[in-house]
Design a protein around this motif. Sequence first.
Motif, mmCIF file in Angstrom:
data_model
loop_
_atom_site.group_PDB
_atom_site.id
_atom_site.type_symbol
_atom_site.label_atom_id
_atom_site.label_comp_id
_atom_site.label_asym_id
_atom_site.label_seq_id
_atom_site.Cartn_x
_atom_site.Cartn_y
_atom_site.Cartn_z
ATOM 1 N N TYR A 176 0.315 -1.195 -0.436
ATOM 2 C CA TYR A 176 -0.291 -0.183 0.225
ATOM 3 C C TYR A 176 0.669 1.093 0.188
ATOM 4 O O TYR A 176 1.703 1.507 0.766
ATOM 5 C CB TYR A 176 -0.649 -0.274 1.438
ATOM 6 C CG TYR A 176 -2.229 -0.534 1.097
ATOM 7 C CD1 TYR A 176 -3.074 -1.216 0.894
ATOM 8 C CD2 TYR A 176 -1.729 -2.199 2.010
ATOM 9 C CE1 TYR A 176 -3.834 -1.440 0.950
ATOM 10 C CE2 TYR A 176 -2.580 -3.407 1.562
ATOM 11 C CZ TYR A 176 -3.639 -2.924 1.925
ATOM 12 O OH TYR A 176 -4.787 -4.589 1.718
ATOM 13 N N ASP A 177 0.832 2.208 -0.941
ATOM 14 C CA ASP A 177 1.142 4.013 -0.577
ATOM 15 C C ASP A 177 0.404 4.059 0.410
ATOM 16 O O ASP A 177 -0.767 4.566 1.120
ATOM 17 C CB ASP A 177 0.897 4.327 -2.119
ATOM 18 C CG ASP A 177 1.879 3.691 -2.821
ATOM 19 O OD1 ASP A 177 2.092 3.159 -2.819
ATOM 20 O OD2 ASP A 177 1.434 3.971 -4.431
ATOM 21 N N VAL A 178 1.637 4.652 1.248
ATOM 22 C CA VAL A 178 1.149 5.196 3.026
ATOM 23 C C VAL A 178 1.571 6.560 2.841
ATOM 24 O O VAL A 178 3.006 7.345 2.815
ATOM 25 C CB VAL A 178 1.406 4.847 3.839
ATOM 26 C CG1 VAL A 178 1.236 5.046 5.387
ATOM 27 C CG2 VAL A 178 1.191 2.950 3.653
ATOM 28 N N ASN A 179 0.628 7.674 2.877
ATOM 29 C CA ASN A 179 1.163 9.214 2.819
ATOM 30 C C ASN A 179 0.986 9.839 4.393
ATOM 31 O O ASN A 179 0.737 8.722 5.278
ATOM 32 C CB ASN A 179 -0.909 10.124 2.489
ATOM 33 C CG ASN A 179 -0.419 11.155 2.108
ATOM 34 O OD1 ASN A 179 0.588 11.613 1.979
ATOM 35 N ND2 ASN A 179 -1.303 11.564 1.737
ATOM 36 N N LYS A 180 1.765 10.872 4.196
ATOM 37 C CA LYS A 180 2.421 11.303 5.509
ATOM 38 C C LYS A 180 2.933 10.149 6.342
ATOM 39 O O LYS A 180 3.048 10.767 7.691
ATOM 40 C CB LYS A 180 0.350 11.010 6.788
ATOM 41 C CG LYS A 180 -0.388 12.651 5.997
ATOM 42 C CD LYS A 180 -1.283 13.073 7.094
ATOM 43 C CE LYS A 180 -2.023 12.339 6.705
ATOM 44 N NZ LYS A 180 -3.651 13.197 7.937
ATOM 45 N N MET A 181 4.165 9.782 6.027
ATOM 46 C CA MET A 181 4.869 9.031 6.942
ATOM 47 C C MET A 181 6.394 10.663 6.905
ATOM 48 O O MET A 181 6.379 10.657 6.312
ATOM 49 C CB MET A 181 5.933 7.885 6.057
ATOM 50 C CG MET A 181 5.080 7.720 5.859
ATOM 51 S SD MET A 181 4.840 5.556 5.626
ATOM 52 C CE MET A 181 5.917 4.996 6.806
ATOM 53 N N MET A 182 6.692 10.208 7.891
ATOM 54 C CA MET A 182 7.626 11.402 8.631
ATOM 55 C C MET A 182 8.811 10.856 8.952
ATOM 56 O O MET A 182 9.520 9.840 8.981
ATOM 57 C CB MET A 182 7.562 12.361 10.001
ATOM 58 C CG MET A 182 8.198 13.317 10.647
ATOM 59 S SD MET A 182 7.766 13.973 11.870
ATOM 60 C CE MET A 182 9.018 13.031 13.135
ATOM 61 N N VAL A 183 9.690 11.312 8.170
ATOM 62 C CA VAL A 183 11.252 10.796 8.112
ATOM 63 C C VAL A 183 12.131 11.634 9.671
ATOM 64 O O VAL A 183 12.166 12.826 9.516
ATOM 65 C CB VAL A 183 12.232 11.069 7.234
ATOM 66 C CG1 VAL A 183 13.491 10.993 6.555
ATOM 67 C CG2 VAL A 183 11.202 10.420 5.923
ATOM 68 N N ASP A 184 12.710 10.718 10.593
ATOM 69 C CA ASP A 184 12.857 11.438 11.628
ATOM 70 C C ASP A 184 14.174 11.046 11.640
ATOM 71 O O ASP A 184 14.758 9.872 11.935
ATOM 72 C CB ASP A 184 12.859 11.293 12.854
ATOM 73 C CG ASP A 184 12.925 12.255 13.514
ATOM 74 O OD1 ASP A 184 13.370 12.457 13.941
ATOM 75 O OD2 ASP A 184 12.223 12.007 14.902
ATOM 76 N N GLN A 185 14.968 11.428 11.074
ATOM 77 C CA GLN A 185 16.921 11.213 11.293
ATOM 78 C C GLN A 185 17.318 11.810 12.581
ATOM 79 O O GLN A 185 18.370 11.023 12.674
ATOM 80 C CB GLN A 185 17.633 11.791 9.983
ATOM 81 C CG GLN A 185 17.569 13.339 10.410
ATOM 82 C CD GLN A 185 18.083 14.541 9.356
ATOM 83 O OE1 GLN A 185 18.993 13.714 8.037
ATOM 84 N NE2 GLN A 185 18.736 15.119 9.196
#
Length: 194
Positions: free
Chosen positions: A53-62
């Motif tokens: 599934y394409d999942v929107n609103k994923m935050m990349v937190d380095q």
Amino acid sequence: MSVARLSVRDANQDLKRARMEISPVLSFLNEDKIGTIQPHDDALVVILRIGGYDVNKMMVDQGSGAKIMYLDLYKGLNLKLEDLTPYSSPLVSFDGKVVVPRGQIWLPMQTGLEVVEVDFIVVDAYLPYTAIVARPWLHTLGAVSSTLHQKVKYPSECQVKEILGNQSVARQCLVAATQHKPEAESSAHVGEDL
């Protein structure tokens, strides 16, 4: 003539080996900011593929090591709560509350042609993002992220591939987070002296 063929074949194999050993350089240039609103302090929010599934609103937190999935997304992926494995360490949410995870689960996350197994900690808490991916995902993918440039770059098939952030969605998430009304404190705390 067979000697010449061998040396050409050997040269071709050496060239193929050299191409495989050369990793593309992951860097960001001023041109990478084209299409972004500058200056900004926006989070890096992307679309990634989880379990097909394409999942929107994923935050990349380095800056984090924890890969978090919120319960709403977990249920939206049609996953069962009984598929979770125990995770006993409590977490602290962005609003400072202690959150007891529901469990953890390994899921395949696809980025272009690359598939990385991610061990998500599933929590039942409010945040406008559906999930947070962190350093372990970036490191496994060999990726570098830049909030300034609103991109994640990673090597794939001797090329540099990009995942673009969405500033509009990042700003919507920020507004939703600031407008969210936390649950009312229990009556046991009302009127207590600190």
